[in-house]
Design a protein around this motif. Structure first.
Motif: not given
Ligand SMILES: O=C(O)CCC(=O)C(=O)O
Length: 292
Positions: A24-40
């Motif tokens: 579940s932790q890995a899934e949380t990380w995976r799910a945020t990746y695109d958003d992190l890229v977009a925000r940067r």
């Protein structure tokens, strides 16, 4: 069990630690990746997909990765209690098509702070890479390739062969939650992603606390983590972010005992002065200071 893992690491230059992170932790990380890229990414600029300084940017999300007690305890066993976060990299290797002329291996290399081994004797790593994949690796998705023992042998690969399979390679297929720890002198490569899905990976890169670190630990969030660690007399977390107040006497201790014997004593001393555990709310294994 962990002693066997340490011996395997010394012999082969890598080891797989199973189930370090919850799925579940890995899934949380995976799910945020695109958003992190977009925000940067600033408007009109090319997306910055190699995410660095992620603990500073996302402390709640990433502190459970870098401060995972099992990983740090393992790193302390092989590097001594001198474990600092060099950097955390978060990346998605996008699928490529078979027709792309990229070669099977994404690029053989040794890691930062490493070097070409001078001889067969095992030496303490200057740095260790703790790699976790956010999808199970398969042949299609691209296993991790390693040349076992190349942290103790001057195996080299010419530039024109860096994308070819190696005759002595071993392919490793970690599952979500597993962590592969590699010695910085180990020759390794990723494999191109021929699946139709993503291949996210997080590399938590630890180096010796007297070296420089690539991630910036001066930002307000990491400084808050440090402030809290000082209050709790948590040397391990302070060291992780570049503050090692035991460094100078430990590296000048006279060296009259085997290194690992000294390290164990110092690890125990660090534990004795600790007033309160690091709180990794929501993270795995967060309520204890790992010891292996
Ligand atoms: O893509 C991979 O599986 C390997 C990553 C890698 O080589 C590294 O983190 O140094």
């Amino acid at each position: 069990m962990m002693d066997e893992k340490i011996e395997f690491f010394k012999e082969n230059g890598y080891v797989v630690l199973e189930g370090v992170f919850e799925r579940s932790q890995a899934e949380t990380w995976r799910a945020t990746y695109d958003d992190l890229v977009a925000r940067r990414t600033l408007p009109g600029q090319e997306a910055e997909k190699w995410l660095i300084d992620v603990v500073e940017g996302e402390p709640r999300l990433m502190l459970p990765a870098v401060a995972n007690p099992t990983l740090i305890a393992f790193a302390e066993r092989v590097m001594g209690p001198f474990v600092q976060l060099d950097n955390l990299t978060f990346f998605n290797f996008e699928p490529v098509s078979k027709e792309d002329d990229t070669g099977e291996a994404t690029g053989w290399h040794r890691d930062r702070w490493g070097g070409l081994p001078a001889g067969p004797q095992y030496i303490r790593p200057n740095a260790c890479n703790a790699i976790t994949y956010l999808q199970d690796l398969t042949d299609e998705r691209g296993p991790l390739r390693l040349v076992p023992g190349s942290h103790r042998a001057a195996v080299t690969i010419s530039d024109d062969r860096r994308h070819e399979p190696h005759p002595d390679e071993r392919l490793v297929y970690p599952c979500v939650g597993d962590v592969v720890i590699t010695h910085c002198n180990l020759l390794h490569s990723g494999t191109r992603n021929l699946s139709e899905a993503s291949r996210h990976f997080i590399s938590i890169y630890y180096n010796l606390s007297w070296l420089k670190h690539r991630d910036n630990h001066d930002g307000p969030n990491v400084q808050r983590i440090l402030q809290d660690a000082r209050r709790r007399e948590d040397r391990r977390t302070q060291r992780l972010f570049g503050v090692d107040n035991q460094l100078f006497w430990r590296v000048n201790s006279g060296h009259m005992l085997p290194d690992e014997e000294m390290w164990n004593t110092w690890i125990e001393n660090d534990r004795e002065v600790l007033k309160e555990e690091l709180n990794l709310e929501g993270g795995p294994s967060c309520l204890c200071m790992g010891n292996i």
